[in-house]
Design a protein around this motif. Sequence first.
Motif, PDB file in Angstrom:
ATOM      1  N   GLU A   1       0.804  -1.218   0.000  1.00 15.08           N
ATOM      2  CA  GLU A   1       0.000   0.000   0.000  1.00 15.08           C
ATOM      3  C   GLU A   1       0.843   1.276   0.000  1.00 15.08           C
ATOM      4  O   GLU A   1       0.359   2.345   0.353  1.00 15.08           O
ATOM      5  CB  GLU A   1      -0.918  -0.010   1.235  1.00 15.08           C
ATOM      6  CG  GLU A   1      -1.883  -1.183   1.240  1.00 15.08           C
ATOM      7  CD  GLU A   1      -2.687  -1.282   2.531  1.00 15.08           C
ATOM      8  OE1 GLU A   1      -2.608  -0.332   3.343  1.00 15.08           O
ATOM      9  OE2 GLU A   1      -3.367  -2.294   2.721  1.00 15.08           O
ATOM     10  N   ARG A   2       2.104   1.163  -0.406  1.00 16.13           N
ATOM     11  CA  ARG A   2       2.957   2.351  -0.437  1.00 16.13           C
ATOM     12  C   ARG A   2       2.340   3.427  -1.322  1.00 16.13           C
ATOM     13  O   ARG A   2       1.847   3.144  -2.418  1.00 16.13           O
ATOM     14  CB  ARG A   2       4.359   2.004  -0.935  1.00 16.13           C
ATOM     15  CG  ARG A   2       5.129   1.147   0.042  1.00 16.13           C
ATOM     16  CD  ARG A   2       6.623   1.218  -0.173  1.00 16.13           C
ATOM     17  NE  ARG A   2       7.035   0.703  -1.491  1.00 16.13           N
ATOM     18  CZ  ARG A   2       8.316   0.460  -1.801  1.00 16.13           C
ATOM     19  NH1 ARG A   2       9.268   0.685  -0.920  1.00 16.13           N
ATOM     20  NH2 ARG A   2       8.630   0.004  -3.001  1.00 16.13           N
ATOM     21  N   GLN A   3       2.412   4.652  -0.859  1.00 15.37           N
ATOM     22  CA  GLN A   3       1.721   5.748  -1.522  1.00 15.37           C
ATOM     23  C   GLN A   3       2.482   6.336  -2.703  1.00 15.37           C
ATOM     24  O   GLN A   3       1.951   7.137  -3.449  1.00 15.37           O
ATOM     25  CB  GLN A   3       1.435   6.859  -0.500  1.00 15.37           C
ATOM     26  CG  GLN A   3       0.518   6.417   0.632  1.00 15.37           C
ATOM     27  CD  GLN A   3       0.345   7.498   1.680  1.00 15.37           C
ATOM     28  OE1 GLN A   3       1.021   8.518   1.644  1.00 15.37           O
ATOM     29  NE2 GLN A   3      -0.573   7.271   2.611  1.00 15.37           N
ATOM     30  N   ASP A   4       3.741   5.961  -2.865  1.00 18.63           N
ATOM     31  CA  ASP A   4       4.537   6.567  -3.944  1.00 18.63           C
ATOM     32  C   ASP A   4       4.499   5.765  -5.237  1.00 18.63           C
ATOM     33  O   ASP A   4       5.239   6.055  -6.175  1.00 18.63           O
ATOM     34  CB  ASP A   4       5.989   6.732  -3.488  1.00 18.63           C
ATOM     35  CG  ASP A   4       6.587   5.408  -3.013  1.00 18.63           C
ATOM     36  OD1 ASP A   4       5.875   4.389  -3.088  1.00 18.63           O
ATOM     37  OD2 ASP A   4       7.746   5.407  -2.563  1.00 18.63           O
ATOM     38  N   ASN A   5       3.636   4.725  -5.270  1.00 16.51           N
ATOM     39  CA  ASN A   5       3.479   3.903  -6.467  1.00 16.51           C
ATOM     40  C   ASN A   5       4.791   3.236  -6.894  1.00 16.51           C
ATOM     41  O   ASN A   5       5.013   2.969  -8.069  1.00 16.51           O
ATOM     42  CB  ASN A   5       2.920   4.728  -7.624  1.00 16.51           C
ATOM     43  CG  ASN A   5       1.517   5.230  -7.349  1.00 16.51           C
ATOM     44  OD1 ASN A   5       0.694   4.507  -6.791  1.00 16.51           O
ATOM     45  ND2 ASN A   5       1.246   6.481  -7.720  1.00 16.51           N
ATOM     46  N   CYS A   6       5.641   3.012  -5.921  1.00 19.15           N
ATOM     47  CA  CYS A   6       6.912   2.336  -6.183  1.00 19.15           C
ATOM     48  C   CYS A   6       6.691   0.831  -6.031  1.00 19.15           C
ATOM     49  O   CYS A   6       6.558   0.326  -4.917  1.00 19.15           O
ATOM     50  CB  CYS A   6       7.988   2.834  -5.211  1.00 19.15           C
ATOM     51  SG  CYS A   6       9.616   2.142  -5.513  1.00 19.15           S
TER      52      CYS A   6
END
Length: 579
Positions: A341-346
């Motif tokens: 669920e990382r917000q930086d789309n990494c």
Amino acid sequence: MEIDHFSSTALDFKGVEVCYEYDTIREVVFQGKHNFSEIELMGEIDTLPTTDNRKGSNFFKDQNQQQLQESKVDNLMLEEVNFDPDMQQKPTQLFHEITGLKKHRVAGSEAVEYNKQVPPSLTSLELLRNYGSRFKRVIEQNISTLSNTETYLDHQKMSTEEIIRVAGASYVQYSAHWNDSFCLSMHPYGLDLGSLSEEETSEIELAQFLLAAAERVGCQQYERARRLLLHCEWNSSASASPVQRVIYHFSKALLEKIYKETGRVTTFKGPENNKEIELIQKMDTCNSLICHQKIPFNQVMQFTGIQAIVEHVASETKIHLIDLGLKFGVHCIALMQALVERQDNCTVEIFKITAIGLNTCKATIEETGKRLTNFAESLSLPFSYDAVFVTDIAEISEYHFEIGEDEAVAVYSPYFLRSLVSRPRCLEKLMRVIRNIKPIIMIVLEVEANHNSPSFAKRFIEALFFYSAFFDCLETCLKQEIECRMTIEAILSEGIKSIVAMEGEERTVRNVKIDVWRRFFARYRMVETAFSEPSLYHAELVAKEFAFGKFCTVDKNGKCLILGWKGTPMHSISAWRFL
């Protein structure tokens, strides 16, 4: 590297518990010198002069004078313990060298011991004064906040540790008048606290008998100590109130020390034989789950540690977690969820876990690996799991770890390093291995207590107050889970026995405080890193979600967090990077 802050949804422990129960993955709640031949110990004891000049009352007087001199050089009053097996001495010899009292002698025969009335002289009196004075300040502050029609005791029942503190302060004040057949239960502060209940009065008196027994053990008056301990055992129980349970287990430990000192018990167990760790590893999943759900410490520390790892690998796509204490892998589930669920789309290309374990834990760790693999598949998270099994941790080397190119390595150490303090060479080797792996962050969870002093008196008093708070926590959080509570207290009993009854290499439970770990880690060019403000904020929120979370304190000590119970420090969590 810029650190991205993540919302609490990434580490929602309610969500984790759902997966936790579904997959039956449960986590137990416990868990400048270049050669580490010794470890430094911190002391925070006010050196107060003794007022009793009778023979025997100055047992530790020279030690106090020496500490005053040392404090002029170093206010932290460091102590150093030599762990070289070739340098180990008999406990009685150690006592004489620590105190520096070359002329002090204890009667060698029972006849002399019976007739010789040696006044209390244990260094614990100085420790007890310190604890007692702190308790007095707390009481006075609480009284000032109450209305005129309320009393402190009406407002809140005394905790287990408070009862021990009152007993200790009273014993210090009236120790010169102590008689082995009775105790003085007068309140030491003269504050208008209202009348103590009959149960509290009885428990305070019983705790005084325990302190008197420890006093006599410290003076090697074993027969007098044994009679006092028989009184403690007769009036306490492993299934009664938390105060009685504490006294019961400490009495058992003191009796074992007497038996060892007098030659009635001669069995030697090496430093590899850690009964406390063995019982923790054998703890069943049901009790582990109960602890995880009802005692706040584990979840608060897991949340904070995993959040820190996520923040430090925010821009990494290949992540490798080396886990030194994997059992049921709850924290790994939280980390997986946060990475997905990382917000930086990494996008995570690969998430690897390498678990370190003994051969005796092989079945549990392998089963955990299967469950974590299934969970990763349900999240569509590229995942790899490996386990390194050894007969002894001393066998670990960097060749056991397959570190891929461009992998960001993080190390998670939950209550693991404490088990190696009694084996300094093994601990030193492990730290060199970790350094060679070059992790970008290492999370360390440890017990925040000083149980590693060479002085029996200091160990006894520090352990008594620490375990009093621990038993109070268990009584509060597991009041309806009697079987689980007794299982945990059986584990704690082994820790008490090791701290109180054992000396030399046999003393395997050697918890040290965060300041000691800071000095040790500095030898390996490790630098402490602070937890982010969101981590601190959400850690407090996690604690408040528990039924008795209000008693769980979260405080900062430098850059680390100290978790306590009703103000008593219990656990530390710190984050480290290598230069």
